[in-house]
Write a protein that holds these residues in place. Sequence first.
Motif, PDB file in Angstrom:
ATOM      1  N   ARG A  77       0.960  -1.193   0.053  1.00 44.82           N
ATOM      2  CA  ARG A  77      -0.026   0.038  -0.080  1.00 44.82           C
ATOM      3  C   ARG A  77       0.888   1.237   0.035  1.00 44.82           C
ATOM      4  O   ARG A  77       0.442   2.257  -0.514  1.00 44.82           O
ATOM      5  CB  ARG A  77      -0.970  -0.034   1.166  1.00 44.82           C
ATOM      6  CG  ARG A  77      -1.553   1.252   1.571  1.00 44.82           C
ATOM      7  CD  ARG A  77      -2.719   1.704   0.655  1.00 44.82           C
ATOM      8  NE  ARG A  77      -3.865   0.489   0.701  1.00 44.82           N
ATOM      9  CZ  ARG A  77      -4.547   0.523  -0.581  1.00 44.82           C
ATOM     10  NH1 ARG A  77      -4.548   1.457  -1.401  1.00 44.82           N
ATOM     11  NH2 ARG A  77      -5.589  -0.520  -0.559  1.00 44.82           N
ATOM     12  N   PHE A 114      -0.657 -11.498  -0.150  1.00 45.81           N
ATOM     13  CA  PHE A 114      -1.551 -10.710  -0.808  1.00 45.81           C
ATOM     14  C   PHE A 114      -2.706 -11.409  -1.497  1.00 45.81           C
ATOM     15  O   PHE A 114      -3.393 -10.878  -2.571  1.00 45.81           O
ATOM     16  CB  PHE A 114      -1.037  -9.619  -1.588  1.00 45.81           C
ATOM     17  CG  PHE A 114      -0.270  -8.571  -0.939  1.00 45.81           C
ATOM     18  CD1 PHE A 114      -0.753  -7.560  -0.144  1.00 45.81           C
ATOM     19  CD2 PHE A 114       1.287  -8.786  -0.440  1.00 45.81           C
ATOM     20  CE1 PHE A 114       0.046  -6.818   0.619  1.00 45.81           C
ATOM     21  CE2 PHE A 114       2.011  -8.253   0.488  1.00 45.81           C
ATOM     22  CZ  PHE A 114       1.439  -7.136   0.736  1.00 45.81           C
ATOM     23  N   ASN A 117      -5.543 -12.381  -0.633  1.00 45.93           N
ATOM     24  CA  ASN A 117      -6.781 -11.862  -0.418  1.00 45.93           C
ATOM     25  C   ASN A 117      -7.262 -10.784  -1.304  1.00 45.93           C
ATOM     26  O   ASN A 117      -8.466 -10.586  -1.919  1.00 45.93           O
ATOM     27  CB  ASN A 117      -7.174 -11.416   0.725  1.00 45.93           C
ATOM     28  CG  ASN A 117      -6.001 -10.159   1.202  1.00 45.93           C
ATOM     29  OD1 ASN A 117      -5.146  -9.945   0.517  1.00 45.93           O
ATOM     30  ND2 ASN A 117      -6.521  -9.258   2.377  1.00 45.93           N
ATOM     31  N   GLU A 118      -6.390  -9.933  -2.194  1.00 46.98           N
ATOM     32  CA  GLU A 118      -6.509  -9.090  -3.274  1.00 46.98           C
ATOM     33  C   GLU A 118      -6.641  -9.611  -4.365  1.00 46.98           C
ATOM     34  O   GLU A 118      -7.694  -9.238  -5.199  1.00 46.98           O
ATOM     35  CB  GLU A 118      -5.253  -8.097  -3.191  1.00 46.98           C
ATOM     36  CG  GLU A 118      -5.071  -7.160  -2.192  1.00 46.98           C
ATOM     37  CD  GLU A 118      -4.044  -6.147  -2.553  1.00 46.98           C
ATOM     38  OE1 GLU A 118      -3.720  -5.962  -3.639  1.00 46.98           O
ATOM     39  OE2 GLU A 118      -3.335  -5.707  -1.489  1.00 46.98           O
ATOM     40  N   ASN A 119      -5.867 -10.709  -4.671  1.00 46.91           N
ATOM     41  CA  ASN A 119      -6.199 -11.552  -5.792  1.00 46.91           C
ATOM     42  C   ASN A 119      -5.439 -13.107  -5.874  1.00 46.91           C
ATOM     43  O   ASN A 119      -4.438 -12.888  -5.413  1.00 46.91           O
ATOM     44  CB  ASN A 119      -5.466 -10.763  -7.351  1.00 46.91           C
ATOM     45  CG  ASN A 119      -5.934 -11.335  -8.526  1.00 46.91           C
ATOM     46  OD1 ASN A 119      -5.557 -12.406  -8.959  1.00 46.91           O
ATOM     47  ND2 ASN A 119      -6.645 -10.397  -9.193  1.00 46.91           N
ATOM     48  N   GLN A 122      -2.650  -0.870 -10.348  1.00 48.11           N
ATOM     49  CA  GLN A 122      -2.440  -0.438  -9.158  1.00 48.11           C
ATOM     50  C   GLN A 122      -1.250   0.854  -8.889  1.00 48.11           C
ATOM     51  O   GLN A 122      -1.012   1.049  -8.029  1.00 48.11           O
ATOM     52  CB  GLN A 122      -2.299  -1.338  -8.056  1.00 48.11           C
ATOM     53  CG  GLN A 122      -3.650  -2.186  -7.939  1.00 48.11           C
ATOM     54  CD  GLN A 122      -3.398  -3.317  -6.771  1.00 48.11           C
ATOM     55  OE1 GLN A 122      -2.339  -3.990  -6.516  1.00 48.11           O
ATOM     56  NE2 GLN A 122      -4.283  -3.663  -6.272  1.00 48.11           N
TER      57      GLN A 122
END
Length: 321
Positions: free
Chosen positions: A73, A90, A92-94, A130
């Motif tokens: 982040r 990460f 849970n993001e992808n 992102q």
Amino acid sequence: MNHKFSIALAGLTLAATSFAQTKWDLPTAYPATNYHTENIAQFAKDVDAATGGKVKITVHANASLFKAPEIKRAVQSGQAQAGEILLANFANENPIYALDGVPFLATTYPEAKKLYAASKPAMEKLLAAQGIKVLFMVPWAPQGIYSKKEIGSVADLRGIKWRAYSPATAKIAELIGAQPVQIQQAELSAAMATGVIESYMSSGSTGYDTKTYESIKNFYDTQAWIPKNAILVNAKSFDALDAPTKAAVLKAAADAEVRGWKTAEEKNTEYKRLLTERGMKIHKPSAKLDADMRQVGGIMQADWLKVAGADGAAIVEAYKK
């Protein structure tokens, strides 16, 4: 104002900006003595030399600037220009980020390299959306099973007190019928000494760092998965560099990647030697244990494909070709 004087002044300002120094902060969650951090420190030195001091990268080791979960982040928002993350954290993001943590998909360094090549375009596209660019990626050591008792098959792990420290290791516990216990690495030595856990999966380096050999004497070299760290840069920060400087940074990054993979392999061998010297028995898994664990891996691969959809299926297909 004198016309000639203002032109001279403009020239001076231009000269000053062309020699302006770019300063990047690069946070990482690992100690300065870890080979990943040492490799990044060398990368920073190489960038400094190759850009003639135009780009100065300050490496902040041991989660001193940002904690592990905050680093991605921070790079995304530009609070830090660059940073290092463990990709699988990460998921849970992808689900694509978790691919190198899927058990028994890639179990050797050549396989891990092939999986990296197959997944890299999708990964870069995800991160680019992102505002992040990948500089390089470096693997950890392959994951094996530490066990208090000797094991010949998954049946021997039923009911065993098993350290679960991630969704994958908790899922393995469920599939093999072990008793999952959540223990962070900092508490691992005490948990083993007091019998709170009798088994866990990790690399040779974790076993050595936590002195696992004092409580547990067996390591099964299953090479279950080979996770990677990614070194990222904020896309705007990178795009602000001129073309020769960009090229110099990318060249240093490519060198760091090659060096990092080579070091990972060497360290893996070294940690197994160090564990053996301290009384750990390193076992090649029996055919039965290997087949049982690959069955567990098959279930988890199928689960991953369900959540990763068409993009995930395309990557695995390209990898298996």
